[in-house]
Design a protein around this motif. Structure first.
Motif, mmCIF file in Angstrom:
data_model
loop_
_atom_site.group_PDB
_atom_site.id
_atom_site.type_symbol
_atom_site.label_atom_id
_atom_site.label_comp_id
_atom_site.label_asym_id
_atom_site.label_seq_id
_atom_site.Cartn_x
_atom_site.Cartn_y
_atom_site.Cartn_z
ATOM 1 N N LEU A 161 0.847 -1.183 0.000
ATOM 2 C CA LEU A 161 0.000 0.000 0.000
ATOM 3 C C LEU A 161 0.883 1.233 0.000
ATOM 4 O O LEU A 161 1.933 1.257 0.638
ATOM 5 N N LYS A 162 0.443 2.287 -0.708
ATOM 6 C CA LYS A 162 1.215 3.528 -0.773
ATOM 7 C C LYS A 162 0.597 4.566 0.155
ATOM 8 O O LYS A 162 -0.607 4.823 0.109
ATOM 9 N N VAL A 163 1.435 5.188 0.996
ATOM 10 C CA VAL A 163 1.010 6.240 1.914
ATOM 11 C C VAL A 163 1.431 7.580 1.319
ATOM 12 O O VAL A 163 2.590 7.757 0.933
ATOM 13 N N ALA A 223 -0.657 15.189 1.340
ATOM 14 C CA ALA A 223 -0.665 16.393 0.513
ATOM 15 C C ALA A 223 -0.108 16.099 -0.881
ATOM 16 O O ALA A 223 0.618 16.894 -1.464
ATOM 17 N N GLY A 224 -0.421 14.911 -1.403
ATOM 18 C CA GLY A 224 0.006 14.543 -2.742
ATOM 19 C C GLY A 224 1.423 14.010 -2.858
ATOM 20 O O GLY A 224 1.853 13.609 -3.930
ATOM 21 N N LEU A 225 2.158 14.000 -1.767
ATOM 22 C CA LEU A 225 3.537 13.496 -1.784
ATOM 23 C C LEU A 225 3.585 12.077 -1.247
ATOM 24 O O LEU A 225 3.042 11.798 -0.181
ATOM 25 N N ASP A 226 4.247 11.183 -1.975
ATOM 26 C CA ASP A 226 4.402 9.810 -1.516
ATOM 27 C C ASP A 226 5.359 9.776 -0.340
ATOM 28 O O ASP A 226 6.463 10.321 -0.413
ATOM 29 N N LEU A 277 3.603 0.498 2.689
ATOM 30 C CA LEU A 277 3.242 -0.403 3.775
ATOM 31 C C LEU A 277 3.227 -1.820 3.217
ATOM 32 O O LEU A 277 2.774 -2.040 2.090
ATOM 33 N N THR A 278 3.726 -2.758 4.009
ATOM 34 C CA THR A 278 3.750 -4.153 3.584
ATOM 35 C C THR A 278 3.178 -5.030 4.690
ATOM 36 O O THR A 278 2.778 -4.533 5.749
ATOM 37 N N SER A 279 3.183 -6.307 4.468
ATOM 38 C CA SER A 279 2.606 -7.277 5.394
ATOM 39 C C SER A 279 3.041 -7.027 6.834
ATOM 40 O O SER A 279 4.228 -6.882 7.119
ATOM 41 N N GLY A 280 2.069 -6.947 7.732
ATOM 42 C CA GLY A 280 2.345 -6.751 9.150
ATOM 43 C C GLY A 280 2.308 -5.302 9.608
ATOM 44 O O GLY A 280 2.310 -5.026 10.805
ATOM 45 N N LYS A 285 -3.421 4.017 -0.387
ATOM 46 C CA LYS A 285 -4.005 3.370 -1.560
ATOM 47 C C LYS A 285 -3.337 2.033 -1.820
ATOM 48 O O LYS A 285 -2.138 1.870 -1.569
ATOM 49 N N GLY A 286 -4.122 1.111 -2.374
ATOM 50 C CA GLY A 286 -3.571 -0.165 -2.797
ATOM 51 C C GLY A 286 -2.551 0.066 -3.901
ATOM 52 O O GLY A 286 -2.787 0.872 -4.809
ATOM 53 N N GLN A 287 -1.433 -0.628 -3.836
ATOM 54 C CA GLN A 287 -0.380 -0.449 -4.820
ATOM 55 C C GLN A 287 -0.150 -1.724 -5.620
ATOM 56 O O GLN A 287 -0.328 -1.762 -6.807
ATOM 57 N N PHE A 288 0.283 -2.781 -4.923
ATOM 58 C CA PHE A 288 0.570 -4.045 -5.582
ATOM 59 C C PHE A 288 -0.153 -5.172 -4.859
ATOM 60 O O PHE A 288 -0.176 -5.197 -3.640
ATOM 61 N N PRO A 289 -0.720 -6.107 -5.615
ATOM 62 C CA PRO A 289 -1.372 -7.242 -4.973
ATOM 63 C C PRO A 289 -0.354 -8.190 -4.351
ATOM 64 O O PRO A 289 0.841 -8.079 -4.629
ATOM 65 N N ALA A 290 -0.848 -9.105 -3.534
ATOM 66 C CA ALA A 290 0.032 -10.072 -2.874
ATOM 67 C C ALA A 290 0.617 -11.030 -3.887
ATOM 68 O O ALA A 290 0.085 -11.314 -4.899
#
Length: 171
Positions: free
Chosen positions: A132-134, A137-140, A144-147, A166-171
């Motif tokens: 998941l991407k955190v 204010a529009g800046l990455d 976030l990963t497992s756990g 937001k979701g980024q990459f599936p498992a």
């Protein structure tokens, strides 16, 4: 004591983060311009935030908990993630067990918005799989990963979401 020093440090960090968030919200409002309801009457929202203190509260005997079935590996993953979190690691065994029972699985796809910055928060999440991407204010900011646990600050401090996830990459 050491615990008091840590608590004071956490309070200062939270205060700074809230100031940054308020400045970002003000900048966002300036960029968006006045909304139709803001034409003449400007109403400023005043929020009462909770004190940065954790205390044990008795768990009511008649509390109706809607438990969600979990495998032993899912339970272990949740307990491990909670143990790695600064706030959740201070919960006692009964509180941890209650949270494990209350958590339910939610599937998300790449691009799905899980948390939107500036909205009210009523849920916390633990990443089971995928990335998941955190952003703020529009800046990455980070991935976030497992756990990883996220969303708990809005619940603990009764404040708006400080970032979007937001979701980024599936498992």
């Amino acid at each position: 004591t050491t615990m008091e020093a840590k608590l004071k440090d956490l309070r200062l960090k939270l205060e700074k983060q809230c100031q940054v968030n308020q400045e970002l919200q003000n900048q966002n409002q300036d960029l968006d311009g006045p909304s139709p309801k803001d034409n003449n009457d400007v109403v400023q929202e005043v929020r009462q935030s909770r004190a940065a203190v954790m205390a044990l509260e008795p768990i009511p005997e008649d509390l109706d908990i809607q438990a969600t079935k979990k495998t032993s590996s899912e339970r272990a993953q949740i307990v491990k993630a909670m143990g790695r979190n600064d706030f959740l690691s201070r919960l006692d065994e009964e509180q941890i067990n209650m949270m494990v029972e209350l958590l339910s699985s939610v599937d998300r796809c790449p691009g799905d918005e899980i948390i939107k910055e500036g909205t009210e928060g009523d849920s916390m999440y633990i990443v089971a799989a995928g990335e998941l991407k955190v952003s703020q204010a529009g800046l990455d900011l980070r991935m976030l990963t497992s756990g990883d646990v996220f969303g708990e600050l809005a619940i603990l401090y009764n404040c708006k979401r400080t970032a979007s996830v937001k979701g980024q990459f599936p498992a």
